[in-house]
Design an enzyme around this catalytic site. Structure first.
Site, mmCIF file in Angstrom:
data_model
loop_
_atom_site.group_PDB
_atom_site.id
_atom_site.type_symbol
_atom_site.label_atom_id
_atom_site.label_comp_id
_atom_site.label_asym_id
_atom_site.label_seq_id
_atom_site.Cartn_x
_atom_site.Cartn_y
_atom_site.Cartn_z
ATOM 1 N N TYR A 172 -17.871 -63.177 -14.585
ATOM 2 C CA TYR A 172 -18.132 -64.292 -13.681
ATOM 3 C C TYR A 172 -17.864 -65.657 -14.333
ATOM 4 O O TYR A 172 -17.046 -66.429 -13.864
ATOM 5 C CB TYR A 172 -19.614 -64.288 -13.287
ATOM 6 C CG TYR A 172 -19.971 -63.456 -12.091
ATOM 7 C CD1 TYR A 172 -19.971 -64.002 -10.827
ATOM 8 C CD2 TYR A 172 -20.362 -62.130 -12.239
ATOM 9 C CE1 TYR A 172 -20.345 -63.255 -9.725
ATOM 10 C CE2 TYR A 172 -20.736 -61.373 -11.141
ATOM 11 C CZ TYR A 172 -20.722 -61.938 -9.882
ATOM 12 O OH TYR A 172 -21.092 -61.201 -8.800
ATOM 13 N N HIS B 36 -11.442 -70.410 16.938
ATOM 14 C CA HIS B 36 -10.042 -70.602 16.574
ATOM 15 C C HIS B 36 -9.766 -72.094 16.377
ATOM 16 O O HIS B 36 -10.255 -72.911 17.169
ATOM 17 C CB HIS B 36 -9.133 -70.074 17.687
ATOM 18 C CG HIS B 36 -7.679 -70.267 17.398
ATOM 19 N ND1 HIS B 36 -7.009 -69.486 16.485
ATOM 20 C CD2 HIS B 36 -6.788 -71.169 17.873
ATOM 21 C CE1 HIS B 36 -5.749 -69.901 16.419
ATOM 22 N NE2 HIS B 36 -5.586 -70.919 17.251
#
Ligand code: FAD
Ligand code: NAD
Length: 464
Positions: free
Chosen positions: A185, A443
């Site tokens: 990480y 959208h």
């Protein structure tokens, strides 16, 4: 010697401890939190927040450099420069605002904060060493939330050019060459940021691939981006120590070849260890498991009235897990019947592109005995991804074949961290593929890819 008693004592004011204390205070419990350093713990001071601030600055710098070259958008800019000292000062300002905010929230919840180091005298007595002397606290319930510390390699101790993430987050100049030991990480997040700032970065990873905790399908776009940024990734390679002249890092490759990598700075990120030592737990006989405090599904330790939360209890060492445990334990101390019943703990790697994993991957689901279906939908087929010039990556949904219950959602792509809470919500709500496919997704957003992945798993994707 000052002595007091309280209903709930919290040791450590990181995300686990401060959330536990705030919730306990809200519930009207007489609560004390003891913090040796600064409120906010690793996460706010030297972890999540400062690293994400630096990653953001690096992204902005990289974007500015890109704009200074010929680009399809028709933008022209002159060659940008970075003043890392100013970047760090900006980052420190954010940290100060947040840690100040935590102190304010603790006050608002009527929690008493003591600045000092806590240690158990016995199961019912905690001794706190403060600048003004020693205080004795006799709590009814104690929550240990002492977090974790960076693992130090004995042959590469921190100091001089060898840094932990804490020093890396305070550098005021970009090193010319940076070798990162550990491609997990922290190594990949910060290695990428320094490469964008202009350092020549080499990542040395002992395992056969970077980010070994994620499957190759998810890590491939990250490896491709690192290559594009000019980062050298050496897998199957182990650090051995500084070269005799101190100028570089000696590493051994899988075939036994020894190399010296020149390095102005060396960042060691080979994991974090629970910070359970020095509390006096051994003498109390509290059960430990591989250096971490063992807890049950209510975060209870082996000793009555003693709870432990967050990194000190081991993996996954994530701030949001610590916070959720802290909130639950405060409720339990107040008498509520709570149990750790989370279906999933989302994990996000803030690499470029970002990786998200919630629940089971296809391989994990199969290994757990599930007959699965999965849908995989690429950002390449998403209008929003195209219009912000980041088409790399995909969303993958894993579901049980028999009833389409969603078992896991993974994604890799720019900005997918912001989709992770939606993935977790789907799992906690017991969503089926049809629920996701039947939800109107706005959208144009990247989120449409999640709906398309569900449709694909159902065999009826629309935009591919
Ligand atoms: P900590 O945050 O470590 O807090 C423990 C506190 O206890 C500290 O303030 C410490 O001073 C205090 N303390 C210790 N001993 C005593 C004592 N005896 N007496 C009094 N006080 C004591 N996690 C994520 O989820 N997302 C990320 O993006 C992320 N990025 C990270 C980046 C970096 C560079 C690092 C190092 C970590 C990152 N993490 C991230 C992990 C995250 O920081 C930890 O999971 C989280 O801080 C754990 O919270 P905690 O409350 O258990 O412990
Ligand atoms: P990590 O466990 O993620 O990665 C350590 C890496 O070092 C592994 O890939 C391991 O194979 C490698 N390694 C170990 N010994 C080595 C050696 N001698 N030579 C070369 N490679 C070696 O640990 P980390 O990056 O230090 O991060 C610690 C923890 O902090 C993480 O596990 C995570 O819980 C937390 N964290 C989370 C986030 C996030 O949520 N985005 C970000 C940063 C840190």
């Amino acid at each position: 010697m000052n002595q007091r008693s309280c209903k709930a004592l919290v040791i450590g004011a990181g995300p686990g401890g401060y959330v536990a204390a705030i919730r306990a205070g809200q519930l009207g419990l007489d609560t004390i939190v003891v913090e040796a350093e600064r409120p906010g713990g690793t996460c706010l001071n030297i972890g999540c927040i400062p690293s994400k601030a630096l990653i953001h600055a690096a992204e902005e710098f990289e974007a500015a450099k890109h704009r200074a070259q010929t680009n399809a958008l028709g933008i022209s800019a002159s060659a940008p420069t970075i003043d890392l000292a100013r970047t760090i000062a900006w980052k420190d300002g954010i940290v100060q605002r947040l840690t100040g905010g935590v102190s304010g929230l603790l006050r608002k919840a009527k929690v008493t904060t003591i600045h000092g180091t806590a240690k158990f005298r016995d199961g019912r007595t905690v001794e706190v060493t403060t600048a003004a002397g020693v205080e004795i606290i006799k709590p009814e319930h104690t929550i240990i939330a002492t977090g974790s510390a960076a693992v130090e390699l004995p042959f590469l101790p921190f100091g001089g050019k060898v840094m932990s993430s804490t020093e890396a987050l305070a550098l005021t100049e970009v090193p010319r060459s940076l070798v990162v030991v550990g491609g997990g990480y922290i190594g990949i997040e910060l290695g990428t940021a320094f490469a964008k700032f202009g350092a020549q970065v080499t990542i040395v990873e002992a395992a056969g691939k970077i980010l070994p905790q994620y499957d190759s399908e998810l890590t491939r776009p990250v490896a491709a981006r690192l290559a594009h940024l000019g980062v050298e990734v050496m897998t199957g390679t182990k650090a051995k120590g500084l070269s005799p002249d101190g100028a570089g890092l000696v590493v051994t490759q899988a075939d036994g070849t020894e190399l010296t990598l020149p390095a102005d700075k060396i960042l060691v990120t080979v994991g974090r260890r629970p910070r359970a030592d020095g509390l006096g737990l051994e003498a109390m006989g509290v059960t430990m498991e591989r250096g971490a405090i063992r807890i049950d599904e209510r975060c209870r330790t082996s000793m009555r009235g003693l709870y432990a939360i967050g990194d000190v209890t081991g993996e996954p060492m994530l701030a949001h897990r610590a916070m959720a445990q802290g909130e639950m334990v405060a409720d339990i101390i107040a008498g509520e019947n709570r149990v750790w019943d989370k279906i999933a703990i989302p994990a996000v790697c803030f690499t470029d592109p970002e990786i998200v994993s919630v629940g089971l991957s296809p391989d994990e689901a199969k290994a757990a005995g599930h007959d699965v279906v999965f849908g995989h939908f690429p950002f390449q087929a998403n209008g929003r991804a195209m219009s912000v010039e980041r088409e790399d990556g995909f969303v993958r949904i894993v579901a049980r074949k028999s009833d389409h219950l969603v078992l896991g959602v993974q994604a890799v792509g720019a900005g997918v961290s912001e989709l992770s809470s939606g993935f977790a919500l789907a799992l906690e709500m017991g969503a089926r593929l049809e629920d996701i496919a039947g939800t109107i997704h706005t959208h144009p957003t990247r989120g449409e890819v999640v709906q398309e992945a569900a449709l694909k798993a159902l065999g009826r994707a629309l935009h591919i």
